[in-house]
Write an enzyme that holds these catalytic residues in place. Structure first.
Site, PDB file in Angstrom:
ATOM      1  N   ARG A  64       0.833  -1.208   0.000  1.00 23.21           N
ATOM      2  CA  ARG A  64       0.000   0.000   0.000  1.00 23.21           C
ATOM      3  C   ARG A  64       0.869   1.261   0.000  1.00 23.21           C
ATOM      4  O   ARG A  64       0.555   2.258  -0.666  1.00 23.21           O
ATOM      5  CB  ARG A  64      -0.915  -0.014   1.225  1.00 23.21           C
ATOM      6  CG  ARG A  64      -1.899   1.155   1.278  1.00 23.21           C
ATOM      7  CD  ARG A  64      -2.964   0.917   2.320  1.00 23.21           C
ATOM      8  NE  ARG A  64      -3.940   1.999   2.324  1.00 23.21           N
ATOM      9  CZ  ARG A  64      -4.134   2.832   3.339  1.00 23.21           C
ATOM     10  NH1 ARG A  64      -3.404   2.705   4.450  1.00 23.21           N
ATOM     11  NH2 ARG A  64      -5.026   3.787   3.275  1.00 23.21           N
ATOM     12  N   HIS A  68       0.597   4.228  -2.748  1.00 23.98           N
ATOM     13  CA  HIS A  68       0.355   5.623  -2.371  1.00 23.98           C
ATOM     14  C   HIS A  68       1.507   6.529  -2.790  1.00 23.98           C
ATOM     15  O   HIS A  68       1.307   7.731  -2.974  1.00 23.98           O
ATOM     16  CB  HIS A  68       0.099   5.722  -0.864  1.00 23.98           C
ATOM     17  CG  HIS A  68      -1.295   5.347  -0.470  1.00 23.98           C
ATOM     18  ND1 HIS A  68      -2.065   6.117   0.380  1.00 23.98           N
ATOM     19  CD2 HIS A  68      -2.078   4.309  -0.831  1.00 23.98           C
ATOM     20  CE1 HIS A  68      -3.261   5.550   0.532  1.00 23.98           C
ATOM     21  NE2 HIS A  68      -3.280   4.438  -0.190  1.00 23.98           N
ATOM     22  N   ASN A  96      -3.536   9.217   3.982  1.00 25.35           N
ATOM     23  CA  ASN A  96      -2.345   8.619   4.585  1.00 25.35           C
ATOM     24  C   ASN A  96      -2.294   8.742   6.103  1.00 25.35           C
ATOM     25  O   ASN A  96      -1.714   7.875   6.770  1.00 25.35           O
ATOM     26  CB  ASN A  96      -1.087   9.266   4.004  1.00 25.35           C
ATOM     27  CG  ASN A  96      -0.946   9.064   2.512  1.00 25.35           C
ATOM     28  OD1 ASN A  96      -1.450   8.099   1.954  1.00 25.35           O
ATOM     29  ND2 ASN A  96      -0.262   9.991   1.844  1.00 25.35           N
ATOM     30  N   HIS A 195      -5.831  -6.412  -1.981  1.00 26.19           N
ATOM     31  CA  HIS A 195      -6.656  -6.525  -0.789  1.00 26.19           C
ATOM     32  C   HIS A 195      -6.945  -7.973  -0.422  1.00 26.19           C
ATOM     33  O   HIS A 195      -7.754  -8.239   0.469  1.00 26.19           O
ATOM     34  CB  HIS A 195      -7.968  -5.753  -0.972  1.00 26.19           C
ATOM     35  CG  HIS A 195      -7.775  -4.278  -0.957  1.00 26.19           C
ATOM     36  ND1 HIS A 195      -8.794  -3.385  -1.200  1.00 26.19           N
ATOM     37  CD2 HIS A 195      -6.674  -3.518  -0.746  1.00 26.19           C
ATOM     38  CE1 HIS A 195      -8.332  -2.150  -1.133  1.00 26.19           C
ATOM     39  NE2 HIS A 195      -7.046  -2.203  -0.865  1.00 26.19           N
TER      40      HIS A 195
END
Length: 320
Positions: A64, A68, A96, A195
């Protein structure tokens, strides 16, 4: 004669443009550190193995973190920068803040890499390698990462707030968000398969549990046990209730049975344009893992700083 000369000039111009494009693409190469830091891959992999042994959840967190980073002005390590009096970083952007994690793991890896190869390997490349190893160590396919990224000297909190899709995003917004980064709808569906591991905070899926109807009732009732209608915002639930620490394709099966935890998960299978893709991956583990690896490489190529752009940070948290 003028026409011949003009055509020749046009050909030469196009050839030069093509050469420049090829050179730009060639600046990320799989053997970039073959001479300058030949053991970087081993150093990163060993550190990631240690980190995952200490906390299984960290594999998902590093993937992740990479996502990001890449979605905000490219894969340039900007998400790793701390706020200072002269720089507003991305760590406290809404997507975040108190959510993205794994910074300390990257710090540890950077310290070890610096000890072996001083001022050579960028934080952006370390993050790309760490994400690759997170996938592999969790049970996904291993793949070779093109390297040669350099680190940004600045960050953009505003871009982080605007460019990262929220867990409440509908399908058109998700497709548009990924398209803006050069990624297809299929890339979006396969990257969402990350996920299949990891956890989400109650605040990111409470509305789905209590307000949405395209959700399995038993699944919703069980999730409400750890996510009350009010309070408990940071309580965690697995994104894949079956195998939250194994990189498999159960995530897609969960969507078909209306057990997607996030709104942005379930919209991938909700009588929409991506239903067939979700069904395909739910039935094809090998295809999912191969396509996920390819999509990670593609995402890792989003607007890297190369050549003399950016810098090689000595400390991932601050510009040199």
């Amino acid at each position: 004669m003028v026409m011949v000369f003009s055509l020749r000039n046009t050909f030469l111009t196009l050839s030069m443009i093509a050469l420049l494009v090829c050179n730009a693409n060639a600046q990320l190469t799989t053997n970039f550190y073959a001479t300058s830091c030949p053991n970087v891959g081993t150093i990163v992999r060993n550190a990631m193995r240690e980190a995952i042994t200490q906390e299984l959840r960290i594999a998902a967190s590093i993937i992740r973190l990479f996502f990001h980073d890449c979605f905000v002005n490219g894969c340039d390590g900007s998400i790793l920068l701390d706020d200072t009096t002269t720089l507003t970083g991305e760590k406290n952007a809404f997507p975040n803040r108190n959510s993205v994690r794994g910074y300390e793991v990257i710090d540890t890896i950077k310290t070890r890499v610096e000890a072996a190869c001083n001022a050579t390997v960028s934080c952006a490349d370390i993050l790309a390698l760490a994400a690759k190893d997170a996938v592999g160590l969790a049970g996904g396919n291993t793949y070779t990462v093109p390297l040669g990224r350099r680190d940004a000297r600045t960050a953009s909190q505003s871009a982080a707030n605007s460019d990262l899709p929220p867990p409440t995003a509908d399908l058109p917004a998700l497709i548009s968000s990924f398209a803006a980064k050069g990624l297809t709808a299929r890339d979006m569906v396969v990257l969402s398969g990350a996920h299949t591991i990891g956890f989400a905070q109650c605040s990111s899926f409470r509305t789905r549990l209590y307000n949405e109807t395209n959700i399995n009732p038993t699944f919703a009732a069980n999730r409400r046990g750890t996510c009350p209608a009010s309070g408990g915002d940071t309580n965690l639930s697995p994104l894949d209730v079956q195998t939250p620490n194994r990189f498999d394709n159960n995530y897609y099966g969960n969507l078909i049975t209306r057990r997607g935890l996030l709104h942005s998960d379930q919209v991938l299978f909700n009588n929409g344009s991506q239903d067939s893709v979700v069904t395909f991956y739910s039935n094809n583990l090998v295809a999912f893992q191969q396509d996920f690896a390819a999509a990670m490489i593609k995402m890792g190529n989003i607007s890297p700083l190369t050549g003399t752009n950016g810098e090689i940070r000595r400390n991932c948290r601050v510009p040199n």
